[in-house]
Design a protein around this motif. Structure first.
Motif, PDB file in Angstrom:
ATOM      1  N   THR A   1    -105.674 111.021  -7.284  1.00  3.85           N
ATOM      2  CA  THR A   1    -106.958 111.356  -6.661  1.00  3.85           C
ATOM      3  C   THR A   1    -106.779 111.961  -5.272  1.00  3.85           C
ATOM      4  OG1 THR A   1    -107.156 109.069  -5.869  1.00  3.85           O
ATOM      5  CG2 THR A   1    -108.256 109.614  -7.946  1.00  3.85           C
ATOM      6  N   GLY A   2    -105.607 111.796  -4.687  1.00  7.07           N
ATOM      7  CA  GLY A   2    -105.378 112.346  -3.352  1.00  7.07           C
ATOM      8  C   GLY A   2    -104.768 113.735  -3.344  1.00  7.07           C
ATOM      9  N   LEU A   3    -104.484 114.294  -4.513  1.00  8.02           N
ATOM     10  CA  LEU A   3    -103.800 115.585  -4.556  1.00  8.02           C
ATOM     11  C   LEU A   3    -104.611 116.710  -3.928  1.00  8.02           C
ATOM     12  CD1 LEU A   3    -102.183 115.488  -8.119  1.00  8.02           C
ATOM     13  CD2 LEU A   3    -100.990 115.524  -5.924  1.00  8.02           C
ATOM     14  N   VAL A   4    -105.908 116.733  -4.181  1.00  7.68           N
ATOM     15  CA  VAL A   4    -106.738 117.828  -3.670  1.00  7.68           C
ATOM     16  C   VAL A   4    -106.700 117.877  -2.147  1.00  7.68           C
ATOM     17  CG1 VAL A   4    -109.099 118.711  -3.501  1.00  7.68           C
ATOM     18  CG2 VAL A   4    -108.222 117.913  -5.698  1.00  7.68           C
ATOM     19  N   ASP A   5    -106.690 116.709  -1.521  1.00  2.94           N
ATOM     20  CA  ASP A   5    -106.667 116.670  -0.053  1.00  2.94           C
ATOM     21  C   ASP A   5    -105.349 117.181   0.522  1.00  2.94           C
ATOM     22  OD1 ASP A   5    -109.221 115.662   0.067  1.00  2.94           O
ATOM     23  OD2 ASP A   5    -108.576 113.571   0.142  1.00  2.94           O
ATOM     24  N   GLN A   6    -104.316 117.248  -0.293  1.00  4.18           N
ATOM     25  CA  GLN A   6    -103.030 117.754   0.179  1.00  4.18           C
ATOM     26  C   GLN A   6    -102.985 119.282   0.237  1.00  4.18           C
ATOM     27  OE1 GLN A   6    -100.287 114.857  -2.392  1.00  4.18           O
ATOM     28  NE2 GLN A   6     -99.114 116.066  -0.939  1.00  4.18           N
ATOM     29  N   LEU A   7    -103.880 119.936  -0.477  1.00  5.23           N
ATOM     30  CA  LEU A   7    -103.829 121.392  -0.568  1.00  5.23           C
ATOM     31  C   LEU A   7    -104.190 122.037   0.763  1.00  5.23           C
ATOM     32  CD1 LEU A   7    -105.781 121.928  -3.928  1.00  5.23           C
ATOM     33  CD2 LEU A   7    -103.306 121.757  -3.634  1.00  5.23           C
ATOM     34  N   ASP A   8    -103.449 123.081   1.118  1.00  8.40           N
ATOM     35  CA  ASP A   8    -103.903 123.886   2.250  1.00  8.40           C
ATOM     36  C   ASP A   8    -104.869 124.951   1.711  1.00  8.40           C
ATOM     37  OD1 ASP A   8    -102.512 126.263   1.425  1.00  8.40           O
ATOM     38  OD2 ASP A   8    -100.712 125.664   2.504  1.00  8.40           O
ATOM     39  N   PRO A   9    -105.588 125.662   2.562  1.00  6.37           N
ATOM     40  CA  PRO A   9    -106.607 126.605   2.079  1.00  6.37           C
ATOM     41  C   PRO A   9    -106.071 127.668   1.119  1.00  6.37           C
ATOM     42  CG  PRO A   9    -106.926 126.196   4.420  1.00  6.37           C
ATOM     43  CD  PRO A   9    -105.631 125.532   4.047  1.00  6.37           C
ATOM     44  N   MET A  10    -104.850 128.156   1.343  1.00  6.68           N
ATOM     45  CA  MET A  10    -104.312 129.194   0.468  1.00  6.68           C
ATOM     46  C   MET A  10    -103.907 128.624  -0.885  1.00  6.68           C
ATOM     47  SD  MET A  10    -104.861 131.725   2.288  1.00  6.68           S
ATOM     48  CE  MET A  10    -104.181 132.924   1.151  1.00  6.68           C
TER      49      MET A  10
END
Length: 523
Positions: free
Chosen positions: A498-507
């Protein structure tokens, strides 16, 4: 050509969404402890056995990285030897990437899991808890419970009452299941992603039944204090009548039209093959074995969508998807395009089908049988190339565990005669080729294998602590026992997912182009 690239330069190529190949050539355990988001794992121990499937285009721009040791350099040399033309190495490997401040992701199949989490956020895919499911199962008309994972996962454990229909196959075989429309359908996996994608696929197709994903899958079930069904035997997938196959083709046409999915004709396949695009057959194991398009790779739809990095190592890859009536290909194309790939459906692709055989991957490596080992004159070194965990469980007495990236560590102490033990003769052949660059020893492959050795009553030793954890680079210790009753491991895994999305940078987030269901609603 082999070159090097800085972390900043590679990040720019990835952010530009260039059509490039990205390989992590470390072993599976190292990869799972942290890797670049869009990297496919092609361990050096199996490099030449896997790379042509992961990267069919030998003219492509390809980047490799390692742990800052020399493994990527060795891998690059091997790739150029088999015909890859444009190979570059990330200077300093993963440590340099980390030092530059760029994201590193734990786990496996991360892009597919990110997609599932993004879909849930965008679509608000209906979910029910384990307690709610149990209540529904006690009702006079219980829900249809579907385990959407591959049969191999279902055999290990599932939720009591579940039937195994892998995602992708569920929509394709839906008519043959004859599920009452007034009963809900609940799709589950071991965690979150496959349940969410399976449920949302049925919802997007307009299935009349209420459809839910089981929140947190089998792990959520166990965390709520309930027991799983283990050692299961899945039923055979239901057969479709000719009428149902034809009806499915009409459903595929609706999905294609609704979501604007591109289609090519079977006559276009030779051109795609000449361009070294991905030709992926998304049907079941049995169907593929019966006959398939020459040059196509078997990629069952459930695995292709949920483990895309295991099939496609190219960003913005051109992928032609083959099946019988278009349903499974359309389902796969729908999701793959949201991950940034140029995926198309092949209409009537099986017109080119024929039966093929798999070549022996052992090559010219000489073999030896179990009973011949005792008759060899002179000292013999036995190198066990199986997984580190298999070695711990039991190995030939006196054997040494070895793995290709660290062949040099064992090469200096070898006798002139070496016997290689491996589950895959191809792995043995690659290790032998590595030793050929380091020594003059003579290698032979134990063709009879460990099972025959054990059956013959030959001595076998276990070694729970050998190789030690730090040497077992092929094994991923990251929450590995979450399916064996370790509730803390399950909690950590679900928190990671569930925390993967928060790891993404904008690009990185921009790569995922979600197709909202209402954006292409009928009428």
């Amino acid at each position: 050509m082999t070159g090097s690239v800085s972390a900043a330069a590679l990040k720019r190529r990835l952010d530009a969404q260039a059509r490039i190949g990205l390989l992590d050539v470390r072993e599976h355990g190292q990869y799972g402890e942290g890797h670049l988001l869009f990297a496919s794992n092609c361990p050096y121990s199996r490099l030449e056995l896997q790379v042509s499937r992961l990267l069919p285009d030998k003219q492509a721009e390809i980047y490799l990285y390692d742990d800052g040791d020399d493994v990527a350099e060795r891998a690059a040399l091997r790739l150029t030897e088999i015909g890859y033309k444009d190979v570059s190495i990330l200077s300093g490997g993963l440590p340099a990437w980390r030092s530059a401040g760029y994201g590193v992701f734990k786990g496996v199949n991360v892009p597919s899991k990110v997609l599932g989490e993004l879909v849930e956020l965008a679509e608000h895919t209906p979910q029910i808890t384990a307690d709610k499911l149990l209540d529904m199962q006690r009702e006079p008309r219980p829900p249809s419970l579907i385990d959407g994972r591959p049969a191999s996962d279902y055999r290990k454990m599932t939720i009591p009452g579940a039937r195994n229909i892998p995602n992708g196959e569920l929509l394709y075989r839906f008519a043959a299941l004859d599920l009452p429309e007034d009963r809900p359908i609940v799709v589950h996996c071991a965690g979150r992603t496959r349940g969410l994608i399976g449920a949302q696929s049925l919802i997007n197709a307009g299935i009349a039944n209420p459809v839910y994903a089981l929140e947190n899958g089998t792990q959520g079930w166990v965390l709520s204090g309930k027991k799983l069904s283990r050692n299961n035997t899945p039923k055979a997938l239901p057969k479709l009548t000719a009428k149902q196959v034809k009806r499915g083709a009409a459903l595929a046409d609706r999905l294609i039209s609704k979501h604007h999915l591109p289609v090519i004709d079977a006559a276009d396949l030779p051109a795609w093959r000449r361009e070294n695009a991905y030709l992926l057959d998304v049907r079941s194991d049995e169907e593929f074995a019966e006959g398939h398009v020459p040059g196509s790779i078997h990629a069952p739809v459930v695995q292709l969508v949920q483990a895309t990095d295991e099939w496609v190592a190219m960003r913005r890859a051109r992928i032609a998807l083959i099946d019988d009536n278009g349903v499974r290909a359309a389902s796969a194309a729908f999701w793959l395009r949201q991950m940034g790939h140029d995926a198309v459906i092949v209409r009537n692709g099986l017109n080119y089908a024929e039966k093929v055989t798999t070549p022996d991957q052992a090559g010219d490596l000489p073999t030896i049988s179990s009973d011949e080992i005792a008759r060899v004159s002179g000292p013999v070194t036995i190198l066990d190339l199986r997984s580190s965990m298999a070695f711990r469980k039991g190995h030939i007495r006196g054997a040494i565990w070895a793995i290709r990236p660290r062949a040099e560590a064992v090469a200096k102490d070898l006798t002139e005669q070496v016997v290689l033990v491996a589950d895959d003769p191809g792995v043995a052949a690659l290790f032998a080729s590595e030793l050929n660059t380091l020594t003059t020893v003579k290698c032979r492959y134990l063709a009879s294998g460990m099972q025959e050795w054990i059956a013959a009553g030959e001595p076998v030793d276990g070694s729970p602590g050998s190789p030690p954890d730090e040497a077992a680079i092929d094994f991923l210790f990251f929450v590995h026992d979450r399916h064996k009753g370790n509730l803390d491991a399950s909690r950590r895994y679900l928190e990671w997912e569930t925390g993967l999305v928060d790891q993404l940078d904008p690009m990185e987030r921009a790569v995922f182009q979600l197709i909202r269901a209402e954006e292409h609603a009928d009428g």
